[in-house]
Design an enzyme around this catalytic site. Structure first.
Site, PDB file in Angstrom:
ATOM      1  N   CYS A   1       3.361   8.389   1.327  1.00  0.00           N
ATOM      2  CA  CYS A   1       3.875   7.467   2.479  1.00  0.00           C
ATOM      3  C   CYS A   1       4.071   6.229   1.576  1.00  0.00           C
ATOM      4  CB  CYS A   1       2.835   7.265   3.556  1.00  0.00           C
ATOM      5  SG  CYS A   1       3.306   6.063   4.627  1.00  0.00           S
TER       6      CYS A   1
ATOM      7  N   CYS B   1       6.415  -7.417   7.443  1.00  0.00           N
ATOM      8  CA  CYS B   1       7.564  -7.184   8.390  1.00  0.00           C
ATOM      9  C   CYS B   1       8.125  -8.270   9.286  1.00  0.00           C
ATOM     10  CB  CYS B   1       6.956  -5.859   9.092  1.00  0.00           C
ATOM     11  SG  CYS B   1       8.346  -4.907  10.147  1.00  0.00           S
TER      12      CYS B   1
ATOM     13  N   SER C   1      10.421   5.312  15.914  1.00  0.00           N
ATOM     14  CA  SER C   1       9.248   4.748  16.661  1.00  0.00           C
ATOM     15  C   SER C   1       9.479   4.455  18.289  1.00  0.00           C
ATOM     16  CB  SER C   1       8.894   3.734  15.743  1.00  0.00           C
ATOM     17  OG  SER C   1       8.135   3.761  14.584  1.00  0.00           O
TER      18      SER C   1
ATOM     19  N   CYS D   1       0.725  -2.628  15.837  1.00  0.00           N
ATOM     20  CA  CYS D   1       0.873  -2.348  14.415  1.00  0.00           C
ATOM     21  C   CYS D   1       0.157  -3.668  13.535  1.00  0.00           C
ATOM     22  CB  CYS D   1       2.160  -2.050  13.950  1.00  0.00           C
ATOM     23  SG  CYS D   1       2.491  -1.982  12.086  1.00  0.00           S
TER      24      CYS D   1
ATOM     25  N   GLU E   1       0.923  -1.242  -0.063  1.00  0.00           N
ATOM     26  CA  GLU E   1       0.129  -0.127  -0.078  1.00  0.00           C
ATOM     27  C   GLU E   1       0.856   1.347  -0.073  1.00  0.00           C
ATOM     28  OE1 GLU E   1      -4.204  -1.412   2.150  1.00  0.00           O
ATOM     29  OE2 GLU E   1      -1.869  -1.928   3.175  1.00  0.00           O
TER      30      GLU E   1
ATOM     31  N   HIS F   1       7.678   5.406  21.137  1.00  0.00           N
ATOM     32  CA  HIS F   1       6.498   4.692  21.693  1.00  0.00           C
ATOM     33  C   HIS F   1       6.423   4.292  23.014  1.00  0.00           C
ATOM     34  CE1 HIS F   1       5.249   4.862  17.639  1.00  0.00           C
ATOM     35  NE2 HIS F   1       5.880   3.930  17.232  1.00  0.00           N
TER      36      HIS F   1
ATOM     37  N   CYS G   1      -2.022   5.882   9.665  1.00  0.00           N
ATOM     38  CA  CYS G   1      -0.730   4.986  10.269  1.00  0.00           C
ATOM     39  C   CYS G   1      -1.034   3.919  10.899  1.00  0.00           C
ATOM     40  CB  CYS G   1      -0.068   5.839  11.379  1.00  0.00           C
ATOM     41  SG  CYS G   1       0.424   7.485  10.788  1.00  0.00           S
TER      42      CYS G   1
ATOM     43  N   CYS H   1       5.564  -5.325  16.038  1.00  0.00           N
ATOM     44  CA  CYS H   1       5.415  -4.304  17.101  1.00  0.00           C
ATOM     45  C   CYS H   1       3.659  -4.604  17.396  1.00  0.00           C
ATOM     46  CB  CYS H   1       5.312  -2.761  16.576  1.00  0.00           C
ATOM     47  SG  CYS H   1       7.102  -2.613  16.031  1.00  0.00           S
TER      48      CYS H   1
HETATM   49  N1  SAH Z   1       8.660   0.025  10.248  1.00  0.00           N
HETATM   50  C1  SAH Z   1       9.128   1.407  10.422  1.00  0.00           C
HETATM   51  C2  SAH Z   1       8.134   2.497   9.583  1.00  0.00           C
HETATM   52  C3  SAH Z   1       6.503   1.817   9.355  1.00  0.00           C
HETATM   53  S1  SAH Z   1       5.517   2.328  10.720  1.00  0.00           S
HETATM   54  C4  SAH Z   1       8.693   2.090  11.837  1.00  0.00           C
HETATM   55  O1  SAH Z   1       8.101   1.287  12.732  1.00  0.00           O
HETATM   56  O2  SAH Z   1       8.989   3.197  11.990  1.00  0.00           O
HETATM   57  C5  SAH Z   1       5.291   4.089  10.623  1.00  0.00           C
HETATM   58  C6  SAH Z   1       4.584   4.699  11.870  1.00  0.00           C
HETATM   59  O3  SAH Z   1       3.114   4.320  12.279  1.00  0.00           O
HETATM   60  C7  SAH Z   1       5.445   4.348  13.232  1.00  0.00           C
HETATM   61  O4  SAH Z   1       5.796   5.027  13.848  1.00  0.00           O
HETATM   62  C8  SAH Z   1       4.433   3.171  13.903  1.00  0.00           C
HETATM   63  O5  SAH Z   1       5.004   2.911  14.912  1.00  0.00           O
HETATM   64  C9  SAH Z   1       3.236   3.872  13.391  1.00  0.00           C
HETATM   65  N2  SAH Z   1       2.193   2.830  13.551  1.00  0.00           N
HETATM   66  C10 SAH Z   1       2.044   1.562  13.573  1.00  0.00           C
HETATM   67  N3  SAH Z   1       0.958   1.153  13.946  1.00  0.00           N
HETATM   68  C11 SAH Z   1       0.054   2.171  14.071  1.00  0.00           C
HETATM   69  C12 SAH Z   1      -1.212   2.224  14.652  1.00  0.00           C
HETATM   70  N4  SAH Z   1      -1.932   1.268  14.725  1.00  0.00           N
HETATM   71  N5  SAH Z   1      -1.681   3.655  14.985  1.00  0.00           N
HETATM   72  C13 SAH Z   1      -0.802   4.636  15.094  1.00  0.00           C
HETATM   73  N6  SAH Z   1       0.301   4.631  14.698  1.00  0.00           N
HETATM   74  C14 SAH Z   1       0.986   3.428  14.222  1.00  0.00           C
HETATM   75 FE1  SF4 Z   2       7.245  -3.371  11.383  1.00  0.00          FE
HETATM   76 FE2  SF4 Z   2       7.241  -0.669  11.688  1.00  0.00          FE
HETATM   77 FE3  SF4 Z   2       4.881  -2.084  12.172  1.00  0.00          FE
HETATM   78 FE4  SF4 Z   2       6.900  -2.473  13.806  1.00  0.00          FE
HETATM   79  S1  SF4 Z   2       5.828  -0.524  13.607  1.00  0.00           S
HETATM   80  S2  SF4 Z   2       5.663  -3.988  12.825  1.00  0.00           S
HETATM   81  S3  SF4 Z   2       8.843  -2.205  12.608  1.00  0.00           S
HETATM   82  S4  SF4 Z   2       6.238  -1.849  10.212  1.00  0.00           S
END
Ligand code: SAH
Ligand code: SF4
Length: 396
Positions: free
Chosen positions: A129, A136, A249, A143, A116, A251, A371, A140
């Site tokens: 984006c 992945c 990231s 995510c 996507e 968090h 996100c 996390c």
């Molecule tokens: N793998 C990389 C980039 C992709 S994630 C990373 O983890 O940084 C891009 C951003 O979206 C990251 O900051 C991630 O933590 C955030 N993200 C992931 N799932 C989310 C969710 N359900 N709600 C809000 N932000 C989220």
């Molecule tokens: Fe992968 Fe980034 Fe999602 Fe973590 S937040 S599972 S590193 S895409």
């Protein structure tokens, strides 16, 4: 003896001969690599550098996909190119447009996989984006992409191809001879889609070099932001070899909580990460590191968390801005979004400490483009919930 090397995702680096037609795709090749393949297929060595320059501009400056359009090349040479090469980008499978103007594309890459891409228009800029992997390796726990196993790394052509696809859709390729338009619809790139870009370092680097090339798409390195979950050894390399802005990231403010939310923390903990960020050589007041912080109700959103976050950043003297992200729910997600009041109170503590603390506006959530909601329709490699919980160290 020629034992077969194990197939790792990085071996999927271009040039790839695709099954259909067997032509070599020029998209994503470095200039050196393009020179090499041109020579291999009949371009005289003496001319090769000039030909690369010409073809490069047609592809990346003018957005051409057909050798026949490359009018400063001899007709016979164009035909010769067409015999061996192609200019191919990922194919758009579907496009959805949110009520707020956000566009979400599902694009298909070689092997039938899908990723996507999201375009977010704003008043003074437009951000694309893009994804770096199908799925992945990391898990996390908040995510959506983390629920999908890594299928493979994207090639440089597939990474830059997402940008080219969006320029197609926005009809933003310049017209030769027309005055230069400085206000671009697609002015910024964020590597915040699916996947961990620093686990696909070389391909992401090569693609971003193309995005920044002065004879092509010409985006400044300050308009490209790479987001990582914290692959510490690759952070210094990012500064040296890409030079883009960095988002992290973060968090969580304790290792216990970060181990669960961002399990890579078990490998490189908060202090190891902060040290790498402090060393990010490009870091300066004008190039602050963005700390991404997802707001999860009763998990990481207390006043104490806000104070600890500031302490961490101050302890390492990191020029930072803190981007608070209201959690976006996805089907089966194990967390809830913090209340607006809680998010505002958290933001205020950070602001009072002297750091910018914007709350990220949720964009495109009506089309699941926000996100962390991204996940391709390729469901077959889905991790089981049990596996995610085990890997993330969640109790129940
Ligand atoms: N793998 C990389 C980039 C992709 S994630 C990373 O983890 O940084 C891009 C951003 O979206 C990251 O900051 C991630 O933590 C955030 N993200 C992931 N799932 C989310 C969710 N359900 N709600 C809000 N932000 C989220
Ligand atoms: Fe992968 Fe980034 Fe999602 Fe973590 S937040 S599972 S590193 S895409």
């Amino acid at each position: 003896m020629t034992a077969k090397a194990p197939i790792t995702p990085d071996i999927l680096t271009v040039p790839r001969k695709e099954p259909e037609g067997g032509k070599i795709n020029l998209v994503g090749l470095t200039r050196d690599k393009m020179r090499e393949v041109l020579i291999e297929h009949g371009t005289p060595e003496k001319q090769a550098k000039m030909r690369v320059g010409q073809i490069w501009q047609w592809i990346y400056q003018w957005g051409k996909r057909d050798f026949a359009d490359m009018t400063n090349l001899a007709k016979a040479y164009r035909a010769q190119l067409d015999e061996h090469f192609e200019i191919r980008i990922p194919e758009v499978v579907s496009k959805q447009v949110s009520t707020d103007g956000t566009r979400k594309y599902l694009v298909r890459i070689a092997g039938g996989h899908e990723v996507e891409v999201v375009y977010i228009p704003e008043e003074d800029r437009g951000t694309l984006c893009i994804s770096s992997q199908v799925g992945c390796t990391l898990t996390c726990s908040f995510c959506h992409t983390g629920t999908q196993k890594l299928v493979r790394n994207l090639t440089p052509g597939e990474v830059i191809g997402q940008v080219m696809m969006a320029r197609d859709d926005l009809e933003e390729w310049p017209i030769p001879g027309a005055p230069k338009d400085e206000t671009r619809l697609l002015s910024n790139i964020v590597l915040m889609g699916m996947g961990e870009p620093l686990y696909n370092f070389e391909n992401v680097r090569d693609a971003m070099k193309i995005a920044m090339d002065p004879e092509g798409i010409q985006l400044s390195r300050r308009r490209i932001t790479l987001s990582t979950s914290g692959v510490v050894p690759e952070i210094a390399r990012t500064a040296q070899e890409i030079g883009c802005l960095l988002a992290i990231s973060f968090h969580a403010t304790t290792n216990d909580v970060r181990d669960v939310l961002v399990p890579i923390n078990k490998r490189w903990n908060i202090d190891a990460l902060l040290q790498a960020l402090a060393d990010y050589p490009k870091a300066s007041n004008s190039e602050r590191i963005t700390f991404e912080y997802v707001m999860l109700k009763d998990v990481n959103d207390s006043d104490e968390d806000a104070h600890r976050l500031i302490e961490h950043i101050k302890r390492y003297n990191i020029p930072a801005k803190i981007n608070l992200i209201p959690f976006n729910e996805w089907p089966g997600s194990p967390y809830q979004r913090s209340s607006n009041n809680r998010i505002r109170a958290f933001a205020n503590i950070i602001y009072q400490a002297g750091y910018a603390s914007p709350i990220r506006k949720t964009r495109g959530d009506d089309i699941m483009a926000a996100c962390g909601q991204l996940k391709s329709a390729t469901e077959r490699a889905r991790k089981s919930r049990k596996q995610i919980e085990a890997e993330a160290g969640l109790k129940s």
